[in-house]
Design an enzyme around this catalytic site. Structure first.
Site, mmCIF file in Angstrom:
data_model
loop_
_atom_site.group_PDB
_atom_site.id
_atom_site.type_symbol
_atom_site.label_atom_id
_atom_site.label_comp_id
_atom_site.label_asym_id
_atom_site.label_seq_id
_atom_site.Cartn_x
_atom_site.Cartn_y
_atom_site.Cartn_z
ATOM 1 N N PRO A 2 -2.336 -1.667 -11.898
ATOM 2 C CG PRO A 2 -1.101 -3.333 -10.837
ATOM 3 C CD PRO A 2 -1.464 -1.883 -10.760
ATOM 4 C CD GLU A 3 -8.127 -0.775 -13.568
ATOM 5 O OE1 GLU A 3 -9.141 -1.464 -13.349
ATOM 6 O OE2 GLU A 3 -7.973 0.362 -13.114
ATOM 7 C CE LYS A 61 -8.155 -3.193 -9.707
ATOM 8 N NZ LYS A 61 -7.536 -1.860 -9.695
ATOM 9 C CG HIS A 102 12.110 -0.146 -6.777
ATOM 10 N ND1 HIS A 102 12.009 0.922 -5.919
ATOM 11 C CD2 HIS A 102 12.601 0.342 -7.936
ATOM 12 C CE1 HIS A 102 12.422 2.016 -6.540
ATOM 13 N NE2 HIS A 102 12.788 1.690 -7.760
ATOM 14 N NE ARG A 274 -10.772 5.640 -7.089
ATOM 15 C CZ ARG A 274 -10.699 4.332 -6.996
ATOM 16 N NH1 ARG A 274 -9.954 3.652 -7.845
ATOM 17 N NH2 ARG A 274 -11.376 3.680 -6.089
#
Ligand code: ZN
Length: 288
Positions: A2-3, A61, A102, A274
């Protein structure tokens, strides 16, 4: 992952769903979700049970809930901070709804519904944290304001970035002077601004740094405005709807495809642990 636009969407969904709700029971289903909490799951359950959510806030975030004053919890931390990590999601479950493997934390609310924190990959976490004088939890105070913050100051941010010799992408990802720009939107912003990711920020000067930040802000605002369509089943917004945005990306994930500006083939390069995506023509390496 999620950004910022997705996290802001989660914040809005949570604010609508849980502001004013009391946490009747908190249950930690997996201790890893509270690994940052001194005292672990038991402390987290004790510190949150019985509290009423006053607001849902965000910086970068990091999400947090503030709580209404409560004499039973005098002296306790005032904010519940949550980070979604790679796959975290909040979901509201109706009284007859089931849970699943989850679910890491669940809160029974005073309206009979249950709010769950699901996190398949378990990089996310929750933590009770003191609110500092600035109204930002101590565990979040180390990061800068993000571009969606009404008090975000683009000129000051550009000046701070340009005061560093570090590479511009590394500085953006560090979250210190500006938060909320992750790997995807850093690549998009640098492409839009025509800047190589390794360019020292001081060489860009405040003007160049400002152009990169403005590009990041614009592309994230677009994503927020157009958000909602899913391409990742891991991520669901607070109402259980798919929350991943259909991102219209120009460089990220487009290695080997033509640059939409010049036609050169986009390259993918290692960047720390990354990757970076860039156009070799629009974003040439700087001469030393
Ligand atoms: Zn190009």
């Amino acid at each position: 992952v999620p950004e910022l636009p997705e996290v802001e969407t989660v914040r809005r969904g949570l604010a609508d769903a849980v502001t004013g709700r009391r946490l009747v029971v908190t249950r930690v289903e997996h201790p890893r979700a509270t690994r940052r909490q001194p005292g672990g799951p038991a402390a987290f359950e004790q510190l949150t049970t019985g509290r009423t959510i006053a607001s849902v806030r965000r910086r970068g975030k990091y999400l947090w809930w503030t709580f209404a004053d409560d004499p039973d919890h005098a002296g306790s931390p005032d904010a519940l901070v949550a980070h979604l990590g790679m796959s975290g999601q909040f979901r509201l479950v109706e009284p007859d709804g089931g849970t699943d493997d989850h679910v890491r934390v669940q809160w029974l609310l005073d309206d009979g519904r249950t709010l769950v924190f699901r996190d398949q990959r378990t990089f996310g976490w929750v933590l009770m944290s003191d609110l500092g004088d600035s109204g930002v939890p101590e565990s979040v105070a180390h990061i800068g304001r993000d571009p969606f913050d009404p008090a975000f100051d683009p000129a000051r941010t550009a000046a701070l970035l340009a005061g560093s010799r570090a590479g511009i992408k590394r500085l953006l990802l560090a979250q210190r002077h500006v938060s909320g720009i992750g790997n995807i939107y850093a690549d998009e912003a640098l492409w839009r601004a025509g800047v190589h990711p390794d360019t020292p920020a001081d060489r860009l000067a405040p003007e160049g740094c400002g152009a990169v930040v403005a590009a990041a802000t614009a592309v994230m605002r677009q994503a927020l405005a157009s958000g909602g369509t899913s391409f990742d089943p891991l991520y669901v917004s607070v109402n259980g709807e798919s929350g991943w945005f259909e991102r219209s990306l120009d460089v990220y994930g487009r290695a080997g495809q033509p640059c939409r500006r010049c036609g050169a083939l986009i390259v993918r390069e290692r960047f720390t642990n990354r990757s970076s995506h860039r156009c070799p023509v629009c974003q040439p390496a700087q001469r030393p």
